[in-house]
Design an enzyme around this catalytic site. Sequence first.
Site, short mmCIF file in Angstrom:
data_model
loop_
_atom_site.label_atom_id
_atom_site.label_comp_id
_atom_site.label_asym_id
_atom_site.label_seq_id
_atom_site.Cartn_x
_atom_site.Cartn_y
_atom_site.Cartn_z
N HIS A 18 5.02 -6.11 -0.64
CA HIS A 18 4.06 -6.95 -0.14
C HIS A 18 4.17 -8.26 -0.88
O HIS A 18 3.74 -9.34 -0.79
CB HIS A 18 2.71 -6.56 -0.41
CG HIS A 18 2.09 -5.53 0.15
ND1 HIS A 18 1.96 -5.36 1.50
CD2 HIS A 18 1.80 -4.23 -0.14
CE1 HIS A 18 1.77 -4.29 2.16
NE2 HIS A 18 1.44 -3.33 1.03
N ASP B 253 -11.51 -0.91 -10.76
CA ASP B 253 -11.35 -1.35 -9.45
C ASP B 253 -10.83 -0.22 -8.43
O ASP B 253 -9.71 0.19 -8.57
CB ASP B 253 -10.05 -2.50 -9.73
CG ASP B 253 -9.74 -3.02 -8.39
OD1 ASP B 253 -10.28 -2.64 -7.16
OD2 ASP B 253 -9.13 -4.32 -8.41
N HIS C 273 1.73 0.41 5.16
CA HIS C 273 1.42 -1.03 5.26
C HIS C 273 2.11 -1.95 5.58
O HIS C 273 3.63 -1.57 5.61
CB HIS C 273 0.81 -1.55 3.83
CG HIS C 273 -0.44 -0.57 3.21
ND1 HIS C 273 -0.06 0.37 2.31
CD2 HIS C 273 -1.61 -0.74 3.32
CE1 HIS C 273 -1.47 0.77 2.04
NE2 HIS C 273 -2.41 0.21 2.50
N ASP D 180 6.46 2.65 5.09
CA ASP D 180 5.21 2.54 4.07
C ASP D 180 4.19 2.30 5.41
O ASP D 180 4.45 1.56 6.34
CB ASP D 180 5.30 1.35 3.22
CG ASP D 180 3.98 1.29 2.37
OD1 ASP D 180 4.20 1.89 1.02
OD2 ASP D 180 3.12 0.65 2.91
N ASP E 221 2.73 6.54 1.79
CA ASP E 221 1.21 6.44 2.23
C ASP E 221 1.14 6.69 3.76
O ASP E 221 0.00 6.66 4.40
CB ASP E 221 0.34 5.29 1.63
CG ASP E 221 1.44 4.02 1.90
OD1 ASP E 221 2.52 4.03 2.75
OD2 ASP E 221 0.94 2.99 1.28
N TYR F 148 -0.14 7.69 -2.31
CA TYR F 148 -1.29 7.72 -2.98
C TYR F 148 -1.69 9.11 -3.19
O TYR F 148 -2.95 9.28 -4.14
CB TYR F 148 -2.18 6.70 -3.00
CG TYR F 148 -1.64 5.46 -2.77
CD1 TYR F 148 -0.95 4.78 -4.06
CD2 TYR F 148 -1.23 4.71 -1.71
CE1 TYR F 148 -0.34 3.42 -4.08
CE2 TYR F 148 -0.56 3.58 -1.55
CZ TYR F 148 -0.18 2.85 -2.85
OH TYR F 148 0.42 1.74 -2.64
C1 X5A Z 1 2.69 -0.79 -1.77
C2 X5A Z 1 1.45 -0.51 -1.05
C3 X5A Z 1 -0.84 -1.30 -0.72
C4 X5A Z 1 -2.16 -2.08 -0.84
C5 X5A Z 1 -3.29 -1.70 -0.56
C6 X5A Z 1 -4.60 -2.72 -0.78
N1 X5A Z 1 0.28 -1.46 -1.33
N2 X5A Z 1 -5.69 -2.20 -0.08
O1 X5A Z 1 1.21 0.50 -0.53
ZN ZN Z 2 1.50 1.02 1.50
#
Ligand code: X5A
Ligand code: ZN
Length: 721
Positions: free
Chosen positions: A135, A20, A174, A172, A265, A305
């Site tokens: 999330h 994935d 996101h 973060d 990230d 990441y």
């Molecule tokens: C915690 C976090 C990111 C999810 C990305 C999905 N989640 N495309 O960084």
């Molecule tokens: Zn994130």
Amino acid sequence: MRTALVHHEDMKAARLLWDDPECEIECPERLTTALGRLQQRGLEQRCLRLTAREASETELGLVHSPEYVALLRGTQALSTEELQALSGRFDAVYFHPSTFHCARLAAGAGLQLVDAVLTGAVHNGLALVRPPGHHSQRAAANGFCMFNNVAIAAKHAQREHGLHRILIVDWDIHHGQGIQYIFEDDPSVLYFSWHRYEHGRFWPYLPESDADAVGQGRGRGFTVNLPWNQVGMGNADYVAAFLHVLLPLAFEFDPELVLVSAGFDSAIGDPEGQMQATPECFAHLTQLLQVLAGGRVCAVLEGGYHLESLSESVCMTVRSLLGDPAPPLSGPMVPRHSALESIQSVRAAHAPHWLSLQQQGSTPVLSPSTYSPEGRPSPLLPGGPELKAAAAQATVALRALLDQLHLRPTPPVRMAVALTPLDTALVLPPDVLHQEGSSPKEETQAWARLHEALATEEAVTALGKILYLLDGILDGQVSSGLTATPAPATVAILDVALRHSLSRGAQRLLCVAVGQLDRPSDLADDGRTLWLSVRGKEAAALSIFHVSMPLPGTTGGFLNFVLALVLPLAYGFQPDLVLLALGTAHGLRESQAALLAALLRVPAGGRVLALLVEESAPQLAGVLAQVLHGEAPPSLGPFCVASPGDKQALMHLRRQLESQWKMLQVAGETRGYGLHGMPGTLGDNPALELRVDSGCVLRAGRCPEPAQQCQADCAPLPAPA
Ligand code: X5A
Ligand code: ZN
């Protein structure tokens, strides 16, 4: 020990068992690499190591439904095929037989950290966890997140420690929509998130991630979304967001605890964020938060990441938590146009809810939503071969950048005091150096001959001590210093301190002079010094390097002054050293002086020399020594809105200066007039012609190009209209 590091080996167990591409980046190596780097840098050893415990099901129930907890409990016994099938019911989620255990440890780590900080065992800390949390929702896993670690920690801090105001800072890249949903109608939790948004074209593609989502019901104004509509945001953009959005609201909110959803990230090199902030930026962000809530900052890992970038950024965060000075930020401190537009839109959306955003004379216009849902990218777009090549190239550049980071070592002494009459009364942290030394007599006397005020024995003694301390700082032996000067000699001593630093090769000196301290009349306005006077009745920019402003009368006015003027100037100028001089009748309260010193320490990379007139109260010296050593400043007291006069003074300066000092800007559009619009000022200011570091310094502070060749913003100003 002041900093806790919470962790558990078992959190490395969960991993992706099938193919994935979306989920494979959330891997065990994230923790192994980050921890390894903390050890290698000697940072882990300086922390109180705590082994994470599992959160109980009651604790998980603070946020999640019993059915959802039961569903996750059940995953422990599932086959790989069943796990994969269940994962498919959620967006960007994978389960592993160890997921439930790991996720309970991740939530438990946050609880343990909050307990350690709120019981006073430590000042602050970091929980290094996975899976991440922000999330995750009441009854849904989402975006690699199982339980909402930070939200659970916040509820626990309220329930078990009786807290009334908690700030959550989600850096973060996101949007932590899970946290937003959990607290959207709750005014006791202020949630701030910045996130890659691209007008709704970036995951999780939600209209409620935009700036106009401000919370619901009683919680209106307590959800703060700062959507980034372009990739490539960097240090200047992140710092601007803190100075112009987060910190004004945070001070007005006055939290008792700061929780950080610390995803990395948002750092350079990350494949998800595609942003450009360098690891030191996180040292700055952390330090800027440490002036809140008495320094009670609990950071909990979320995303991140790019293993190298993640690890360096984690190290930078921990360094700041430990109280080490931040390395200076690299790169031109010029926010991008798109960043300023975002900043403006969130300020406009929140102006109705926060006094500190209600600016005199500029009625905020609510910007229409920029959401464009039709723009969902085709799955083929990201991750193509071009992107991979670009990423590889970026990694090489990143490596060079990260190597450079370690060029300027942390001085062995964090803080030195040379105070003569004041220092006996002080209770100081044990590693503060009581400086006995003085500069050589001949050298001191040579400098003393420049000024009549330095004719007394007393003045020469003080000067000798100050020059010695200054040399300690300029040589990199000492990070910051505090010293006292006899009142009649203060102006002369400050003058000598400036000349001495310049003669020792300092490139940029920021001098913040509060009270009756005149700027030396023959100090060259050549861009090597930026002089900020805080005194008198009139706000005036005599040049872009000589600014004067009255001391604001209220907490709100003072905060405006520090966040919207002093720090943007300091970040734009990128000083080698800050001289903070508190002269006769400086008028600052102890808490104000402490906040000013604590905040100046951040852009200055810790290099602050504070000069006090000897008649100052010993308590003032004490609190300055504490903050320059890295302790949190005391609270300013109740928030009181800035007076119209103070707002106007600031607005006036900003208009004059923002075309030069771009960190002052809060909006994408230029206001059309700057210093060059004022007769007789910049037009004939020699500073215009100036180069420092053989580069143009006019706008960015550090453009590497010679002024004539600079094609970008730094080119000489247009002629007056
Ligand atoms: C915690 C976090 C990111 C999810 C990305 C999905 N989640 N495309 O960084
Ligand atoms: Zn994130």
